[in-house]
Structures are given as C-alpha cells and as structure tokens.
Design an enzyme around this catalytic site. Structure first.
Site, short mmCIF file in Angstrom:
data_model
loop_
_atom_site.label_atom_id
_atom_site.label_comp_id
_atom_site.label_asym_id
_atom_site.label_seq_id
_atom_site.Cartn_x
_atom_site.Cartn_y
_atom_site.Cartn_z
N LYS A 25 -42.45 14.11 4.86
CA LYS A 25 -43.89 13.91 4.69
C LYS A 25 -44.65 13.86 6.01
CE LYS A 25 -47.14 10.79 2.36
NZ LYS A 25 -47.33 9.47 1.76
N GLN A 26 -44.04 13.27 7.02
CA GLN A 26 -44.80 13.05 8.27
C GLN A 26 -43.81 12.77 9.40
OE1 GLN A 26 -46.08 9.53 5.94
NE2 GLN A 26 -46.59 8.70 7.95
N GLU A 37 -42.20 9.04 3.65
CA GLU A 37 -42.17 8.32 2.36
C GLU A 37 -41.72 9.19 1.19
OE1 GLU A 37 -46.06 6.61 2.03
OE2 GLU A 37 -45.62 5.02 3.46
N TRP A 87 -49.52 0.01 8.69
CA TRP A 87 -49.06 0.23 10.08
C TRP A 87 -49.98 1.18 10.83
CZ3 TRP A 87 -45.15 4.42 11.67
CH2 TRP A 87 -45.30 5.57 10.90
C1 BGC Z 1 -48.59 7.43 4.65
C2 BGC Z 1 -48.36 6.10 5.32
C3 BGC Z 1 -49.69 5.46 5.62
C4 BGC Z 1 -50.55 5.38 4.38
C5 BGC Z 1 -51.95 4.86 4.68
C6 BGC Z 1 -49.44 7.23 3.42
O1 BGC Z 1 -49.71 8.46 2.82
O2 BGC Z 1 -47.37 8.03 4.30
O3 BGC Z 1 -47.62 6.26 6.50
O4 BGC Z 1 -49.49 4.19 6.14
O5 BGC Z 1 -50.68 6.66 3.81
O6 BGC Z 1 -52.62 5.74 5.51
#
Ligand code: BGC
Length: 726
Positions: free
Chosen positions: A588-589, A476, A337
């Site tokens: 996490k984000q 995540e 995404w």
């Molecule tokens: C993030 C995801 C992201 C992926 C690739 C992961 O660490 O949590 O949101 O899509 O990295 O960058």
C-alpha cells in the site's frame, strides 16, 4: 519574490470541484479551520468549521469525531431584491434565475492566510455590482474571525440588503449538539451549544459593521444581523463581519468571553488584519522553502507548509493534528502516526514550539496508552492507532459498507503497534534538533521509556532470537503478519535508544533518571532484556539477494506488476479486492522504504538499500497518500533522480490535483509533511552532525537554487544551495 508564487486561484468558477476547493482553500490559525464554503451557500457544499479538541461520540456512532461548529460564514445578499447566488450547474451558473454571474475569481493567499473572491453580478433589475469578499482567521488573536465584503456598484443605484448569520450546520450533524441557543442583542448575535456526549460548550458572537441601520433577530435555526442601504452609481460600501469564538476548553464561560472580545473589537477589521499579516510574515520567515527554477514545485511546497501551519496548534499543548487536518471530516479528525513521522518533523525544524505542543499532547495521553498496553497483557505504554481527546483507542472496528454491502474488519487499532516507536522517534528527533532538555526531562523521556517498556514485554523470545508476531506494518494491505521488518527493526532501534537515553539521563539529569527508573520500574532485569532484544532481534533478510524481507512469507505471495497498471488514479486495491490484496505482494505504501527514510544508512549498506528500493518500489501501488513523498525522499538519497522527481510530483498533486480523489474529506496532512521532508531530507540531504545541521544536496536537475532556514538549538541556520548541475 513574485506574489504569483504565493497564490492559488480558481478562475472561473468550477462547480464540479466545489468540495475540493472547499478543502484546499480552507483558512485557519492553529485553533480552528474553516472550509472555504461560500458566504451565500451553494447546493452540494459542505461548510465546516472545526475547532481543535472538540470531539464528541454522538448517539449510535461507533467512535468519536470532531463536531462541526456553528457556521459563522453566512452573508446573504440581495441586490434590488435579487438574491446573490452562484448556481451549481455549469451552464446555469452564468444565468441563475433572477441574476447573472458575469465573472468570478477566487484566490487563496498563502503568505497571509487569506481567502479572497471577486464576483461580478448583475441583478434582475439590471444593476451590476462587483462583490469582493475577504476572510481570515486571525493568527494574532485566535478567537477572532474576520470577513469583509466590498460592494461596488457599476451602473445604477441599487438597494442592497445584507443578512449576516450564525447558524447550525444540519448536514454534518449526527446528533453532536444539544442545548443550542441563538440570541440577538441590539448590535450583535450569539450562538451557544453543548456537545451531546463529551459536554464541551461552544459560543460564537458576531457583529456587523456596515452602512444602514443594523438590526438583529433570531429566526429558525439561525441568528441574524440585517441592514439595508442604497448606493450611488460607482460608489463602494464596506461591510465587515467580525465573529469571536470560544469553547469550554479555553475558558469557563465561553459566551461571556465571546461577547466581551467581540465588543472590544467592534470596528477593528483593519488593525486586526494588519496584525494577522505581520504574524504570518514571522511564520514564513522561519518556515518558507524557496525554490528557483520550478514554480509548480514552489507553489506546492508553500501550499503544503500552509496547510500544516494552519492546522498546527500554536498555543495549546493538549491537541494534535488529525490525519486530514481541520479542513474536513475524513478519519473523523483522528490523530495517527501521520502527525509524528510526517507533519511534525518540518515543524520541529522550523517551528519548534509547535512541535513541542504536539508531543506534549501525547505525553498527556500516556494514561490511555498504559491502559491499552495493559489490555495486551503488557506493562508500559502502547499509544492508540487512532487518537482523539481521551487518549483511548478510537479506531473503528469495522469499515463503512463496501459496494456489496459487506463490512471489513479493521485491525489497525489492534495490531498496528509501530505507532509507539513512531512517537518515540519524533520525541528524540525533536530533542536532538532543539536541545530542549527541559521537555525531555518533563515529558519526552517518559514517552520514550514507557513505550520501550511495552516493546520489552511484547517481543517474543524464540529459538535464541526475538520476534514480533501478528502486526500490521505501514503496508496495511497485509494484516496480522509476523516479523514486519519495519516494526521489528524500529522496535530494536527504539530499545537501543531507550538504553542510551537512560544513560544520558543518569549522567545529566540524575533526578529524572531516578524518578523514571522508579515509576516505570526500569529494573536491572528489564534493562538487561532490552539489551538482549537489541542484540538478538530477528530482522527478516534474504542473504542471497541482499535485501530485507518485508515480513515472513512476503515473497511467497502472488506477484502483481503494479507499474504496468498505468495510467490510473489511486491504488489498485479497489480492483484487486481485500482478499486478493492480502494474498498478493502489492504494497500500500512505503514500508521497508519508510524504514530507510527514517534510519538511513543504519538500515544497511548502499547495495542493500538499492536492492530494497528496486524490489519494493515496483510492488507499491501508493494506495495511501503517505507513500509518494517518502519514495521521493529515499530515491533522491539513492541517486534515482527520475523516480525521485516523479514521486515528488505525485506527492505534490495529492491535494492540489486531488489525485487520490478524496480531498473533499480534508487535506492529507502526511502528504504535506512528507513533501516538505522530501525537499529537506531528500533533495537537500539535511542531516545533523556534531557541528550542527549540514546539507548534502541532490537537487532535481532543473532546480537552480533552493534556500530555507532551520532552527537548531535555538539558533537559526540559513541554507542557500546552488545547484552545480545547472
Ligand atoms: C494509511 C495510514 C494512515 C491513515 C491516515 C491510511 O490509509 O495507510 O498509514 O495513517 O491512512 O492517513
């Protein structure tokens, strides 16, 4: 405009950052990228040229990855018999056996996508030479790579030998290539190979334009062109190496195309380079974002835009930008995404043709998305969390071994399903900004509607409302949770937009509407259910505290004051561990904050937005590089100026300063796109109104002025924003 603000320099050589610079100094042209490994090689380097779309699932590997192309960079140079090298260890680099490096400077020129390196080198014989290297991947002719070396003698008349090679890259190869064949013609060399599972053919051919008599040969694992010549004191020699490259994705016979192109361009370095620079100027005319009053931010934004622009496919609508661009093998070149919600929006605004290519890539993979939805027992389309050339789910199921040797189950490929709304969001954003009805009717609408079909079936009717269980939101750290506010709200928004879109099609493109109603089975009953979901979707919300609840039960988890863990590099997940992170409120984000970035005031009144931000920001450890820029964007809109700028700086440092510690694996495409969006949508408050694009600036106090242009419905709109606060 000062040249300095277009340049990033390494001076002197920084051996401990070898792989970091290989990534950040990568060059590319939207067809391929090449990491910035030295022409002469270096201990510990990771040379890699990655070509869009050349994925391969090597024997014994769980998932496909981009296969590293043969190396076209090598120029092996000897001065009076002393091989030119730059040693690894800091102390030795000044005194390698046989030669001395007296000076070194390397500069990436963002304005013209050119990497230059100057080295002053003294051979064992005492001859001192200046070596000036230059390389570019032509933006004008995507299949051509140019290298130039100017050698100037300073104090003697050395004999110089140069070998220009094409060679296999053994380090990164887990069995990607078969049938490799090196060939040497009178004046050019070539290399062909085939990927072991996917069967893509690749061909490269190089030619050397240099003093002396150029001879070619095939040696073990390489084809080489060699020349020997002598220079008078003070004399300079120019050596050009031109390489052409094709794959079977481009033409039926890559070798023939390569040889033909290469002979046509035999001595054309200057003309090619001039055209290349001209094309870059056009690109920057549309994509530059100028900041007065903050040089560091200026360079960081140009750097971020540069990396998106060299990764973005300009002439191919069947490939997309991987999470780590083409500058490293992180995430194996897979598309997430990150593309649609981070990298793509600034391209929609400044390079709409490229944005269209990226969306077409998804359209062409609807078959894979339909297969995935079916596996979940649903109609419609569910795009894979990680995507490659096939369009099938390619997320690995297990992590690499942890320090204790165990592997962690990766659930994102199973349950991170918001990807389908992320893609729909990008399609609709593209359509609103470009007015590209042709794209909408041919591709975009089908993406939006068929992913809506998936949601319509996936949601669960419970107690007079709709819920979505077992999901992973952007955060995540928390897996398979119920009623992620991000996912539920976005799915609701998605269905609402799908209904509106269908209405628009019925009025404006009735044939398309009829075709899609039939092919996607958009029955009255299905549409009535969509409306019901829109009306009754459950959005977890705490009325008393007037804030969204990230998912059911979030506030029952252990609270950890993330902001206290300072100073630190990266997230706190590594010292919490997987299990404890799952049971904690550490995020996490940007998750609820991401939702606020995407939907703005549609999420709720300002009070709710502030409550959300103030609740979730101190719980977020930014373990993902996707996080800081989105926080900067939302904080800027909420008037939280200090946090906004701090987060912007953190996002800007992601790749330039390697603040996640993993830039060796490639540029973080999402951090680059996020930074650009933080500037456009956050600090400038760019938004669409009935009268077209408008700004609502909230610039950092020390930014005197910013200027940029965006393309809206085919017309360029230029913005020049002066900060009233300065
Ligand atoms: C993030 C995801 C992201 C992926 C690739 C992961 O660490 O949590 O949101 O899509 O990295 O960058």
């Amino acid at each position: 405009m000062s040249k300095r603000l277009w340049q990033i320099t390494e001076f002197p050589f920084q051996p401990e950052r070898l792989q970091h610079f290989e990534t950040i100094f990568a060059i590319g042209n939207g067809y391929l990228s090449a990491r910035a490994s030295f022409e002469e090689g270096h201990e510990g380097d990771r040379p890699a040229t990655l070509v869009h779309g050349i994925f391969n699932n090597a024997p014994g590997e769980a998932v496909p990855e981009l296969a590293v192309a043969p190396n076209w960079l090598p120029l092996r140079i000897t001065i009076d018999g002393t091989p030119f090298t730059i040693q690894t260890k800091a102390r030795e680099y000044l005194r390698p056996a046989g030669g001395i490096v007296l000076g070194y400077r390397r500069t990436l020129h963002l304005d013209r996508a050119t990497l230059r390196r100057e080295v002053l080198f003294r051979a064992e014989s005492g001859s001192t030479v200046r070596l000036e290297f230059e390389r570019f991947a032509s933006l004008d002719q995507h299949h051509i790579l140019g290298q130039r070396l100017i050698i100037t003698t300073l104090d003697s008349a050395p004999t110089i030998r140069i070998n220009a090679d094409l060679e296999h890259v053994p380090d990164n190869d887990v069995g990607h290539w078969t049938c490799a064949n090196a060939a040497a013609d009178t004046d050019q060399i070539s290399w062909t190979a085939v990927t072991s599972q996917s069967g893509y053919r690749i061909a490269l051919a190089s030619r050397l334009i240099a003093p002396g008599c150029v001879e070619s040969a095939v040696e073990e694992n390489r084809a080489t062109l060699a020349t020997t010549f002598q220079l008078e004191p003070g004399q300079a020699a120019t050596v050009d190496k031109l390489t052409s490259i094709y794959t079977s994705r481009d033409v039926a016979d890559p070798l023939a195309a390569t040889l033909l192109l290469n002979s046509a361009e035999a001595d054309a370095y200057d003309a090619l380079y001039e055209q290349h620079c001209r094309r870059w100027q056009e690109v920057w005319d549309s994509s530059d974002f100028v900041i007065e009053g903050d040089d560091k931010a200026q360079i960081a934004l140009r750097f971020a835009a540069y990396h998106l622009l060299i990764a973005a496919p300009r002439e191919d609508d069947d490939v997309s930008i991987g999470a780590r661009t083409l500058s490293g093998l992180g995430y194996k070149g897979h598309v997430f995404w990150d593309t649609e919600l981070f990298a793509l929006p600034p391209l929609t605004l400044t390079q709409p043709n490229i944005a269209r290519n990226l969306l077409a890539y998804r359209y062409k993979r609807l078959a894979g998305a339909r297969q995935k939805a079916k596996e979940y027992g649903c109609a419609g389309a569910l795009f894979p969390w990680e995507s490659t050339d096939t369009g099938l789910e390619t997320t690995p199921q297990w992590s690499d071994p942890q320090p204790d040797g165990s592997r962690i189950r990766i659930w994102t490929g199973d349950t991170e399903q918001h990807i389908c709304s992320d893609i729909a969001y990008a399609v609709l954003q593209y359509w609103r900004w470009t007015g590209d009805d042709a794209f909408l009717c041919a591709m975009g609408a089908e993406i939006v509607l068929d992913t809506a079909v998936f949601w319509g079936e996936r949601v669960e009717a419970k107690d007079c409302r709709y819920e979505i269980s077992c999901q992973i939101g952007p955060d995540e750290y928390h897996e398979n949770i119920n009623n992620s506010v991000f996912t539920n709200r976005l799915a609701q928004w998605h269905l609402e937009q799908a209904l509106k879109l269908l209405g628009w099609l019925a009025d404006n493109a009735p044939d398309t509407a009829r075709r899609l109603v039939k092919s996607l089975d958009l029955s009255e009953m299905r549409l009535a259910r969509w409306q019901d979901v829109v009306d009754k979707m459950y959005i977890p919300f705490d009325r008393e505290r007037q804030l969204h609840i990230q998912f059911d039960g979030f506030f029952d988890l252990e609270y950890i004051p993330v902001l206290d863990y300072q100073p630190r590099v990266g997230g706190i997940w590594p010292f919490l561990g997987h299990e404890r992170a799952l049971r904690s409120q550490v995020i996490k984000q940007a998750d609820v904050v991401m939702l606020m970035a995407l939907l703005g005031e549609e999420v709720g009144p300002r009070e709710v937005m502030l409550n959300n931000f103030k609740t979730y920001y101190p719980r977020t450890d930014h373990g993902s590089s996707l996080s800081p820029a989105i926080h900067a964007w939302v904080a800027a809109r909420l008037g939280l100026d200090e946090i906004a700028y701090e987060m912007f700086e953190q996002a800007a440092a992601t790749d330039l300063e390697n603040n996640q510690g993993n830039v060796a694996d490639g540029i973080h495409a999402a951090a680059c796109g996020g930074l650009w969006q933080a500037a456009l949508f956050g600090f400038c408050g760019l938004h669409l109104t009935e009268d077209g694009p408008q700004v609502d600036p909230k610039l950092p106090a020390h930014w005197r002025r910013v200027s940029f242009s965006v393309t809206y419905r085919g017309e360029k709109h230029r913005f020049d924003v002066v900060n009233p606060a300065v």
